[in-house]
Design a protein around this motif. Structure first.
Motif, PDB file in Angstrom:
ATOM      1  N   GLY A  15     -60.898 -44.640   6.759  1.00 30.03           N
ATOM      2  CA  GLY A  15     -62.134 -45.087   6.134  1.00 30.03           C
ATOM      3  C   GLY A  15     -62.429 -46.543   6.427  1.00 30.03           C
ATOM      4  N   GLY A  16     -63.585 -46.957   5.980  1.00 31.53           N
ATOM      5  CA  GLY A  16     -64.011 -48.344   6.161  1.00 31.53           C
ATOM      6  C   GLY A  16     -65.463 -48.486   5.777  1.00 31.53           C
ATOM      7  N   TRP A  17     -66.141 -49.405   6.437  1.00 24.24           N
ATOM      8  CA  TRP A  17     -67.540 -49.669   6.139  1.00 24.24           C
ATOM      9  C   TRP A  17     -68.344 -49.732   7.437  1.00 24.24           C
ATOM     10  N   LEU A  18     -69.578 -49.276   7.363  1.00 27.71           N
ATOM     11  CA  LEU A  18     -70.544 -49.399   8.441  1.00 27.71           C
ATOM     12  C   LEU A  18     -71.602 -50.395   7.999  1.00 27.71           C
ATOM     13  N   VAL A  19     -71.896 -51.350   8.852  1.00 26.20           N
ATOM     14  CA  VAL A  19     -72.894 -52.376   8.547  1.00 26.20           C
ATOM     15  C   VAL A  19     -74.039 -52.240   9.541  1.00 26.20           C
ATOM     16  N   LEU A  20     -75.264 -52.184   9.019  1.00 26.11           N
ATOM     17  CA  LEU A  20     -76.453 -52.048   9.845  1.00 26.11           C
ATOM     18  C   LEU A  20     -77.472 -53.120   9.469  1.00 26.11           C
ATOM     19  N   PRO A  21     -78.363 -53.478  10.386  1.00 28.47           N
ATOM     20  CA  PRO A  21     -79.408 -54.444  10.026  1.00 28.47           C
ATOM     21  C   PRO A  21     -80.280 -53.897   8.898  1.00 28.47           C
ATOM     22  N   ALA A  22     -80.709 -54.774   8.016  1.00 31.66           N
ATOM     23  CA  ALA A  22     -81.578 -54.343   6.929  1.00 31.66           C
ATOM     24  C   ALA A  22     -82.934 -53.911   7.454  1.00 31.66           C
ATOM     25  N   ASP A  23     -83.368 -54.523   8.544  1.00 34.08           N
ATOM     26  CA  ASP A  23     -84.665 -54.195   9.127  1.00 34.08           C
ATOM     27  C   ASP A  23     -84.539 -54.071  10.641  1.00 34.08           C
ATOM     28  N   GLY A  24     -85.104 -53.027  11.190  1.00 32.05           N
ATOM     29  CA  GLY A  24     -85.157 -52.880  12.637  1.00 32.05           C
ATOM     30  C   GLY A  24     -83.857 -52.374  13.231  1.00 32.05           C
ATOM     31  N   PRO A  25     -83.868 -52.133  14.547  1.00 29.95           N
ATOM     32  CA  PRO A  25     -82.677 -51.613  15.231  1.00 29.95           C
ATOM     33  C   PRO A  25     -81.629 -52.697  15.447  1.00 29.95           C
ATOM     34  N   ALA A  26     -80.419 -52.253  15.688  1.00 27.83           N
ATOM     35  CA  ALA A  26     -79.328 -53.192  15.980  1.00 27.83           C
ATOM     36  C   ALA A  26     -79.479 -53.747  17.391  1.00 27.83           C
ATOM     37  N   GLU A  27     -79.226 -55.044  17.525  1.00 26.21           N
ATOM     38  CA  GLU A  27     -79.281 -55.699  18.831  1.00 26.21           C
ATOM     39  C   GLU A  27     -77.906 -56.061  19.362  1.00 26.21           C
ATOM     40  N   HIS A  28     -76.879 -55.960  18.531  1.00 29.06           N
ATOM     41  CA  HIS A  28     -75.506 -56.255  18.933  1.00 29.06           C
ATOM     42  C   HIS A  28     -74.578 -55.311  18.172  1.00 29.06           C
ATOM     43  N   GLY A  29     -73.360 -55.156  18.660  1.00 26.13           N
ATOM     44  CA  GLY A  29     -72.385 -54.326  17.981  1.00 26.13           C
ATOM     45  C   GLY A  29     -71.032 -55.002  17.892  1.00 26.13           C
ATOM     46  N   PHE A  30     -70.344 -54.797  16.763  1.00 25.06           N
ATOM     47  CA  PHE A  30     -69.042 -55.416  16.536  1.00 25.06           C
ATOM     48  C   PHE A  30     -68.061 -54.417  15.930  1.00 25.06           C
TER      49      PHE A  30
END
Length: 328
Positions: free
Chosen positions: A79-94
């Protein structure tokens, strides 16, 4: 000499100056080091991670945070967490690793190094709030010894695979990242720093990485240095089990760093009672690709000026990734 007052029965600076630390080499690799890790990587890439995302748990700093689970090697569900931009598509990934204290929430990684980013924050097997599993100790001094009798069973190897599988899960959940070909960034501190050094050489999905006070560097030297962290547990174990010196070379973060070709920013500390600075600097010194050094006065130790150092490192990390991760 130590520049901080402390109560440890040893010198957490280990009597070394910056110049001396910068001269430390990496240990030689076992003859089959590369083959061993390449095989592990290929096995991890064959895993169907089948990620599942839970309800949104919070929104802050321009990011939405969700629970996530995925399958790693051995069929273990983590398990863990997924973090996404609050608005719009993602421009980078980590992919963001964690320390040996485990990860209890997303606070250690959010905000991410760059805005408009997506990230997976995995809890590696046995650790953190969402990957405690029967049969795998959750305490650092026991976890670091789990399966250490053999390079094929040592838990550290599986934890590295957990990061590779986390990357696979992220790219499945945010397919635009995979389609862009821009590459992921890796961020890891302490345990996460050492695991990152072991993971980065073999996985071309990562374009760059940032390692803070990385552990597992230069095991032959670490075994001679007292401390209060997981390294001390290994050092103590070795007294009664000298054969462990045949296993540890396969999990040396400095040796692995000599295979990393992508840009890496390393933040080692001059004073650290948990992860001896010589091992941290050995990781930086061994890097084979473009590298940047951001020296900290202390690691794993609260001190005056620590908050300011953390802000300066966060700024350096943001600049580093902004220069190396193009928008998709």
């Amino acid at each position: 000499m130590s520049v901080f007052e402390h109560g440890f029965p040893f010198d957490p600076a280990y009597g070394r100056t910056l110049d001396q630390l910068l001269a430390l080499p990496a240990p030689a690799a076992p003859p089959d080091f590369d083959a061993f890790w390449q095989a592990r990587y290929e096995a991890a890439r064959r895993v169907a991670t089948t990620p599942a995302v839970g309800p949104q748990e919070e929104e802050r700093d321009g990011f939405r945070i969700f629970g996530v689970s995925f399958t790693s090697v051995g069929g273990l569900r983590l398990g863990g967490w997924l973090v996404l931009p609050a608005d719009g598509p993602a421009e980078h990934g980590f992919v963001v690793g964690h320390g040996y204290g485990g990860r209890q929430d997303a606070d250690d990684a959010v905000p991410l190094p760059l805005p408009r980013s997506a990230a997976i924050l995995p809890c590696v097997r046995g650790l953190g709030a969402r990957s405690r599993r029967p049969g795998i100790p959750g305490e650092s001094d026991l976890h670091v010894l789990h399966g250490i009798e053999s390079r094929h069973t040592y838990v550290i190897g599986d934890c590295v695979a957990d990061l590779w599988c986390a990357a696979s899960a992220l790219l499945e959940l945010v397919p635009d990242l995979a389609a862009s070909g821009a590459g992921l960034g890796y961020v890891g501190e302490s345990l996460g720093g050492g695991l990152g050094a072991l993971a980065l050489p073999w996985d071309d999905r990562f374009a760059c990485g940032q390692l803070t006070v990385p552990t597992f560097g230069d095991h032959p030297l670490r075994l001679t240095l007292p401390g209060v962290g997981s390294g001390e547990a290994v050092r103590t174990y070795r007294r009664d089990h000298p054969e462990v010196t045949d296993v540890l070379p396969y999990f040396d973060a400095a040796t692995a760093a000599s295979r990393i070709r992508v840009p890496v920013l390393v933040a080692p500390a001059l004073f650290d009672p948990v992860v001896p600075p010589p091992g941290q600097f050995a990781v930086y010194n061994a890097l084979a690709g473009p590298r940047e050094l951001h020296v900290l006065s202390a690691g794993h130790f609260e001190h005056a000026g620590g908050e300011q150092e953390a802000k300066e490192l966060a700024s350096a990390r943001q600049r580093f990734f902004a220069e190396r991760l193009p928008n998709i």
